[in-house]
Design an enzyme around this catalytic site. Sequence first.
Site, PDB file in Angstrom:
ATOM      1  CB  CYS A  75      -1.564   6.888   2.697  1.00  0.00           C
ATOM      2  SG  CYS A  75      -2.750   6.103   3.773  1.00  0.00           S
TER       3      CYS A  75
ATOM      4  CD  GLU B 250      -2.578  -1.562   0.245  1.00  0.00           C
ATOM      5  OE1 GLU B 250      -3.130  -0.620  -0.347  1.00  0.00           O
ATOM      6  OE2 GLU B 250      -2.691  -2.740  -0.106  1.00  0.00           O
TER       7      GLU B 250
HETATM    8  P1  NAP Z   1       9.251   4.035   3.280  1.00  0.00           P
HETATM    9  O1  NAP Z   1      10.390   4.975   3.275  1.00  0.00           O
HETATM   10  O2  NAP Z   1       8.918   3.408   1.987  1.00  0.00           O
HETATM   11  O3  NAP Z   1       9.569   2.938   4.390  1.00  0.00           O
HETATM   12  C1  NAP Z   1       8.716   1.851   4.714  1.00  0.00           C
HETATM   13  C2  NAP Z   1       9.544   0.642   5.132  1.00  0.00           C
HETATM   14  O4  NAP Z   1      10.081   0.011   3.977  1.00  0.00           O
HETATM   15  C3  NAP Z   1      10.755   0.981   5.992  1.00  0.00           C
HETATM   16  O5  NAP Z   1      10.919  -0.046   6.951  1.00  0.00           O
HETATM   17  C4  NAP Z   1      11.892   0.997   5.010  1.00  0.00           C
HETATM   18  O6  NAP Z   1      13.118   0.619   5.597  1.00  0.00           O
HETATM   19  C5  NAP Z   1      11.484  -0.084   4.040  1.00  0.00           C
HETATM   20  N1  NAP Z   1      12.041   0.150   2.704  1.00  0.00           N
HETATM   21  C6  NAP Z   1      11.946   1.292   1.971  1.00  0.00           C
HETATM   22  N2  NAP Z   1      12.561   1.128   0.788  1.00  0.00           N
HETATM   23  C7  NAP Z   1      13.048  -0.133   0.773  1.00  0.00           C
HETATM   24  C8  NAP Z   1      13.781  -0.895  -0.174  1.00  0.00           C
HETATM   25  N3  NAP Z   1      14.153  -0.384  -1.352  1.00  0.00           N
HETATM   26  N4  NAP Z   1      14.103  -2.157   0.150  1.00  0.00           N
HETATM   27  C9  NAP Z   1      13.756  -2.680   1.338  1.00  0.00           C
HETATM   28  N5  NAP Z   1      13.083  -2.009   2.270  1.00  0.00           N
HETATM   29  C10 NAP Z   1      12.717  -0.755   2.003  1.00  0.00           C
HETATM   30  O7  NAP Z   1       7.909   4.784   3.737  1.00  0.00           O
HETATM   31  P2  NAP Z   1       7.587   5.545   5.081  1.00  0.00           P
HETATM   32  O8  NAP Z   1       8.397   6.762   5.178  1.00  0.00           O
HETATM   33  O9  NAP Z   1       7.660   4.604   6.186  1.00  0.00           O
HETATM   34  O10 NAP Z   1       6.045   5.960   4.857  1.00  0.00           O
HETATM   35  C11 NAP Z   1       5.646   7.132   4.160  1.00  0.00           C
HETATM   36  C12 NAP Z   1       4.965   6.748   2.850  1.00  0.00           C
HETATM   37  O11 NAP Z   1       3.999   5.732   3.094  1.00  0.00           O
HETATM   38  C13 NAP Z   1       4.180   7.856   2.170  1.00  0.00           C
HETATM   39  O12 NAP Z   1       4.459   7.837   0.798  1.00  0.00           O
HETATM   40  C14 NAP Z   1       2.725   7.502   2.411  1.00  0.00           C
HETATM   41  O13 NAP Z   1       1.823   7.973   1.459  1.00  0.00           O
HETATM   42  C15 NAP Z   1       2.791   6.013   2.423  1.00  0.00           C
HETATM   43  N6  NAP Z   1       1.706   5.422   3.188  1.00  0.00           N
HETATM   44  C16 NAP Z   1       0.810   4.640   2.551  1.00  0.00           C
HETATM   45  C17 NAP Z   1      -0.241   4.078   3.238  1.00  0.00           C
HETATM   46  C18 NAP Z   1      -1.230   3.208   2.534  1.00  0.00           C
HETATM   47  O14 NAP Z   1      -1.976   2.518   3.193  1.00  0.00           O
HETATM   48  N7  NAP Z   1      -1.278   3.193   1.246  1.00  0.00           N
HETATM   49  C19 NAP Z   1      -0.359   4.291   4.611  1.00  0.00           C
HETATM   50  C20 NAP Z   1       0.570   5.071   5.249  1.00  0.00           C
HETATM   51  C21 NAP Z   1       1.626   5.621   4.511  1.00  0.00           C
HETATM   52  P3  NAP Z   1      14.222   1.736   5.920  1.00  0.00           P
HETATM   53  O15 NAP Z   1      13.508   2.851   6.600  1.00  0.00           O
HETATM   54  O16 NAP Z   1      15.169   0.983   6.769  1.00  0.00           O
HETATM   55  O17 NAP Z   1      14.799   2.199   4.635  1.00  0.00           O
END
Ligand code: NAP
Length: 527
Positions: free
Chosen positions: A301, A264
């Site tokens: 989000c 998501e």
């Molecule tokens: P994120 O930077 O993508 O991180 C999420 C998790 O994934 C972290 O544990 C991160 O680890 C890991 N991760 C990121 N890139 C990776 C990769 N290339 N390989 C392996 N692991 C990876 O997102 P966030 O900052 O936590 O959340 C913000 C985003 O989430 C916003 O864009 C928001 O819109 C979205 N969001 C979506 C929803 C929904 O339900 N659709 C809900 C809430 C938030 P590391 O931090 O260790 O890199």
Amino acid sequence: MITGKNYIGNSLSAKGSVTYKTFNPKANTENEIVYTEATSEEIQEAAHLASEAFKEFRAVSGTKKAAFLNTIADEILALDDELVQTYMSETGLPEGRAKGERGRTIGQLRTFATLVEEGSWVEARIDPAQPDRTPMPRVDLRKMLVPIGPIVVFGASNFPLAYSTAGGDTASALASGCPVIVKSHPMHTGTGELVASAIIKAAEKTGMPNGVFSNLNSSGIEVGQELVKHPKVKGVGFTGSIRGGRALLDLASKRPEPIPVFAEMGSINPVIILPKALEERAHSLAKTYAGSITLGTGQFCTNPGLILGLKSDGLTSFIETLASEIVTIAPQCMLHPNIHNAYSNNKARAQAQKNVQTKANIDDAVTENYAQQAVATVDGMTFLENRTLHEEVFGPFSLVVQCESKAELEQIIANLEGQLTGTVISEQNEASDYDTIINALSDRVGRIIFNGVPTGVEVAPAMLHGGPYPASTDSRFTAVGRDAIKRWVRPFSYQDWPNELLPNELKNHNPLGILRLVNDQETKEAL
Ligand code: NAP
């Protein structure tokens, strides 16, 4: 008590040498506790334990799984103030939000407990044998949903409880009968460890197999990537950025055995305000939207990042009021300096695009890590041609697009990427004059809202939280509500299998009393 260690099944473990701390954005300082990142050996161990646990857990009854899930909820509540304080110190979010999110998390766990205790969710179908059928006898066929195996869950930075360690992905996967390995979010590792300790306590109290749950710390992306590549892992749940979700999807599809990734991701949640609504209530709409854009410092989000209308006096008045209202709202703290930097950079990039006019921006100096909310506007043609303006600015920012005509508005909607939500603001009987635009919007989103705001995701059976790519990687499923369990199961058929060897869900006398489809008729009756 937080130890800084990983949970490898029921045991605490810290074999690694890579350590890190979380950050308090409000105090603008590191928190004290040191966390140890999981090593490759610990990842192997967690995956092996999960795979062994699956052999037993897949067949655990709905009643026992319900006890497990309800006990997790009880144990999370028992963490009380330690959990709330840790949550606040790792996110900068206020106490009310911490408690509200805890309530949502508990509610989700109990919802899945009720679902699996009742049992009909497995969609049992029975087509009894017809030995006398001519010209060919019919075999006995029975089908139900079964769990797929160990699941890796990645939580989001912005929901440390409800979309993280014991959030919707974990609750639904455990409910289905799949063990879970959480890749803890580096920004709220302490909150994650506390919740993990509640899950482990609940697993021990309710007699679940060791390895049904593990929690691995990491400060970078390597632990998560190793987990996704592990042959014993059979599915992935992810909430986060498009970049992160896409990277994991690609990784999973390149495995010798590809596995499903239910990610998501980001969304700009278009809002269309129809002309009569603008004419009648531009001011009140602008006030409502100033609140929605800044809710939770825009870190949702479903934040309304894109507002569209037809050029008119009403739209001009909406933009002016939105601009004057949004700057009256006090700037709020963001989750982490990295999120704050990303917001500032992405906002500045959008504002710097050709023909984009900034209508409001808090320019005064604000406290470190606090967001300066902003509203900008652009014409429809520029928006259509410039894909940079279609990208999510995660934080309290919204772009208002002024369209020349209905045709241009429809073209813009049809060219949007997939979104979690779409909103239509309309006067009575107005929307029916815009059916082609609304159809185009429906094609791009997972949930369509009438006369409301997109922020606020109710946990209910009829909720769809997902949408066409890149809102999610599979628009056929939801991450919120009871149907989220369907991501972790596959249909499985028994042919001519002896009654006594069938699972209870499919036995002739229906010992669980669940609703089944027998000979194409829904019934709770025995065969
Ligand atoms: P994120 O930077 O993508 O991180 C999420 C998790 O994934 C972290 O544990 C991160 O680890 C890991 N991760 C990121 N890139 C990776 C990769 N290339 N390989 C392996 N692991 C990876 O997102 P966030 O900052 O936590 O959340 C913000 C985003 O989430 C916003 O864009 C928001 O819109 C979205 N969001 C979506 C929803 C929904 O339900 N659709 C809900 C809430 C938030 P590391 O931090 O260790 O890199």
